[in-house]
Design a protein around this motif. Structure first.
Motif, short mmCIF file in Angstrom:
data_model
loop_
_atom_site.label_atom_id
_atom_site.label_comp_id
_atom_site.label_asym_id
_atom_site.label_seq_id
_atom_site.Cartn_x
_atom_site.Cartn_y
_atom_site.Cartn_z
N PRO A 182 0.79 -1.23 0.00
CA PRO A 182 0.00 0.00 0.00
C PRO A 182 0.82 1.29 0.00
N ALA A 183 1.96 1.28 0.68
CA ALA A 183 2.74 2.52 0.82
C ALA A 183 3.39 2.96 -0.48
N THR A 184 3.68 2.01 -1.36
CA THR A 184 4.37 2.34 -2.62
C THR A 184 3.51 2.16 -3.84
N GLY A 185 2.46 1.36 -3.73
CA GLY A 185 1.64 1.04 -4.89
C GLY A 185 2.18 -0.12 -5.70
N ASP A 186 3.32 -0.67 -5.32
CA ASP A 186 3.87 -1.83 -6.04
C ASP A 186 2.96 -3.03 -5.85
N ALA A 187 2.62 -3.69 -6.94
CA ALA A 187 1.75 -4.86 -6.87
C ALA A 187 2.31 -5.97 -7.74
N PHE A 188 2.14 -7.19 -7.26
CA PHE A 188 2.61 -8.37 -7.96
C PHE A 188 1.46 -9.37 -7.99
N ILE A 189 1.18 -9.91 -9.17
CA ILE A 189 0.09 -10.85 -9.31
C ILE A 189 0.59 -12.07 -10.09
N GLY A 190 -0.04 -13.22 -9.86
CA GLY A 190 0.37 -14.41 -10.57
C GLY A 190 -0.74 -15.43 -10.64
N ASP A 191 -0.81 -16.13 -11.77
CA ASP A 191 -1.73 -17.24 -11.94
C ASP A 191 -1.24 -18.09 -13.09
N VAL A 192 -2.10 -18.90 -13.67
CA VAL A 192 -1.70 -19.81 -14.73
C VAL A 192 -1.17 -19.05 -15.96
N ASN A 193 -1.53 -17.79 -16.10
CA ASN A 193 -1.09 -16.99 -17.24
C ASN A 193 0.28 -16.35 -17.04
N THR A 220 2.32 -16.80 3.39
CA THR A 220 3.08 -17.31 2.25
C THR A 220 2.26 -17.59 0.99
N ALA A 221 0.96 -17.82 1.11
CA ALA A 221 0.17 -18.33 -0.02
C ALA A 221 0.22 -17.43 -1.25
N ALA A 222 -0.03 -16.14 -1.07
CA ALA A 222 -0.03 -15.23 -2.22
C ALA A 222 1.36 -15.11 -2.82
N GLY A 223 2.37 -14.97 -1.97
CA GLY A 223 3.74 -14.87 -2.46
C GLY A 223 4.17 -16.12 -3.20
N GLN A 224 3.76 -17.29 -2.70
CA GLN A 224 4.10 -18.54 -3.38
C GLN A 224 3.45 -18.58 -4.76
N ALA A 225 2.19 -18.18 -4.86
CA ALA A 225 1.50 -18.18 -6.15
C ALA A 225 2.21 -17.29 -7.15
N ALA A 273 -2.07 3.35 -8.44
CA ALA A 273 -2.04 4.79 -8.11
C ALA A 273 -3.46 5.33 -8.12
N ASN A 274 -3.79 6.09 -7.09
CA ASN A 274 -5.13 6.68 -6.97
C ASN A 274 -6.23 5.63 -7.07
N GLY A 275 -5.96 4.48 -6.50
CA GLY A 275 -6.96 3.43 -6.46
C GLY A 275 -7.15 2.68 -7.76
N LYS A 276 -6.28 2.89 -8.73
CA LYS A 276 -6.41 2.23 -10.03
C LYS A 276 -5.16 1.43 -10.35
N ALA A 277 -5.35 0.28 -10.97
CA ALA A 277 -4.24 -0.59 -11.35
C ALA A 277 -3.66 -0.17 -12.69
N GLY A 278 -2.34 -0.05 -12.74
CA GLY A 278 -1.66 0.32 -13.96
C GLY A 278 -1.44 -0.87 -14.89
N GLU A 279 -0.68 -0.64 -15.93
CA GLU A 279 -0.41 -1.67 -16.93
C GLU A 279 0.41 -2.81 -16.33
N ARG A 280 0.06 -4.03 -16.71
CA ARG A 280 0.78 -5.20 -16.21
C ARG A 280 2.04 -5.46 -17.03
N GLN A 281 3.15 -5.67 -16.31
CA GLN A 281 4.42 -5.96 -16.94
C GLN A 281 4.85 -7.38 -16.55
#
Length: 277
Positions: free
Chosen positions: A127-138, A220-225, A146-154
């Motif tokens: 939350p403090a930086t806005g850095d987000a990491f996501i992962g799934d089968v894709n 650990t669950a989210a980080g592992q994913a 930023a400002n409550g909105k998700a930026g482009e996925r890299q």
């Protein structure tokens, strides 16, 4: 708040919903972060603040339309454990509460989806930086909120480049860490709090994260994913994949090692097992 009809259980829709829930929780957390923080100790001695409970409540409200059970850290602490079944969310609304209290920015919101004992989708948001990491089968992705909105996925991937860099916890150390670094010829320690450790590996900023101290499944669950989606691996010291649903053990994890690839994880797990005797 989400009040729509029940969502499709497709992984894409669930990942989008989990990210929205994490963003909403981050807003609540930062509201608390901006004023004096009052912390109390839970039964296990770990700290908790008003942000923890408020963030978990908003996440649960966002996830409720799916009908999928939610295993949340604060709910468990209150004795509320749903019937989990083979598919459920795992939530740590404020991972790194000690870092939150220290105001160093190294705390996260963690949301994972577990199926058959394995995390198959994860969202980690700082939350403090806005850095987000996501992962799934894709795959695994980095983005900025930023400002409550998700930026482009890299897209992000692990890196097995040597010499190795190791992620050590800022709040949890262990005497065996130095021995492991010597055995693996580690060049550099990268100290960071919360589940961001997994994300540094997922992005290729480090190659190994050994854990010699206790964690719970929501830590650990989210980080592992995210890490596994980026090409990494997490093994217990007996060489098995870290798994979930250990209710009979209070949802406690055994010691483990997270690494940039399976081969490195296997090597490090053997060394950790040897060091600990």
């Amino acid at each position: 708040m989400i009040t729509a009809e029940p969502l499709s259980a497709s992984q894409d829709s669930l990942l989008t919903l989990a990210l929205k829930a994490a963003i909403a929780a981050a807003g609540v957390i930062m509201d608390v972060y901006g004023r004096p923080i009052n912390a109390v100790s839970k039964a296990d001695g770990s700290p908790v603040t008003e942000a923890d409970a408020a963030a978990e409540a908003i996440i649960i409200e966002h996830l409720r339309p799916t009908g999928i059970p939610v295993l949340g850290e604060e709910s468990v602490a209150a004795g509320i454990i749903p019937q989990l079944g083979e598919r459920y969310f795992v939530v740590d609304p404020l991972d790194g509460t000690k870092e939150f209290i220290k105001r160093n920015g190294e705390f996260t919101v963690n949301i994972a989806l577990v199926e058959h004992g394995v995390p198959i989708m994860g969202v980690v948001l700082a939350p403090a930086t806005g850095d987000a990491f996501i992962g799934d089968v894709n795959g695994a992705f980095y983005l900025v909120v930023a400002n409550g909105k998700a930026g482009e996925r890299q897209p992000i991937r692990t890196s097995s480049a040597e010499p190795l860099r190791i992620v050590a916890s800022r709040s949890h150390g262990h005497a065996a860490l130095a021995d492991l670094c010597d055995c693996l010829a580690v060049e550099k320690d990268v100290s960071v709090g919360s589940s961001l450790k997994f994300c540094l590996l997922a992005r290729g900023d480090a190659q190994i994260y050994p854990r010699f101290t206790p964690t719970c499944e929501w830590d650990t669950a989210a980080g592992q994913a995210v890490l596994e989606a980026a090409g990494g691996a997490i093994l217990t010291l007996d060489g098995e994949r870290l798994r979930y649903g250990k209710q009979d053990r209070g949802f406690l994890n055994p010691f483990f090692v997270a690494a940039a690839d399976l081969t490195l994880a296997q090597r490090a797990a053997r060394e950790m097992h040897r060091i600990l005797g």
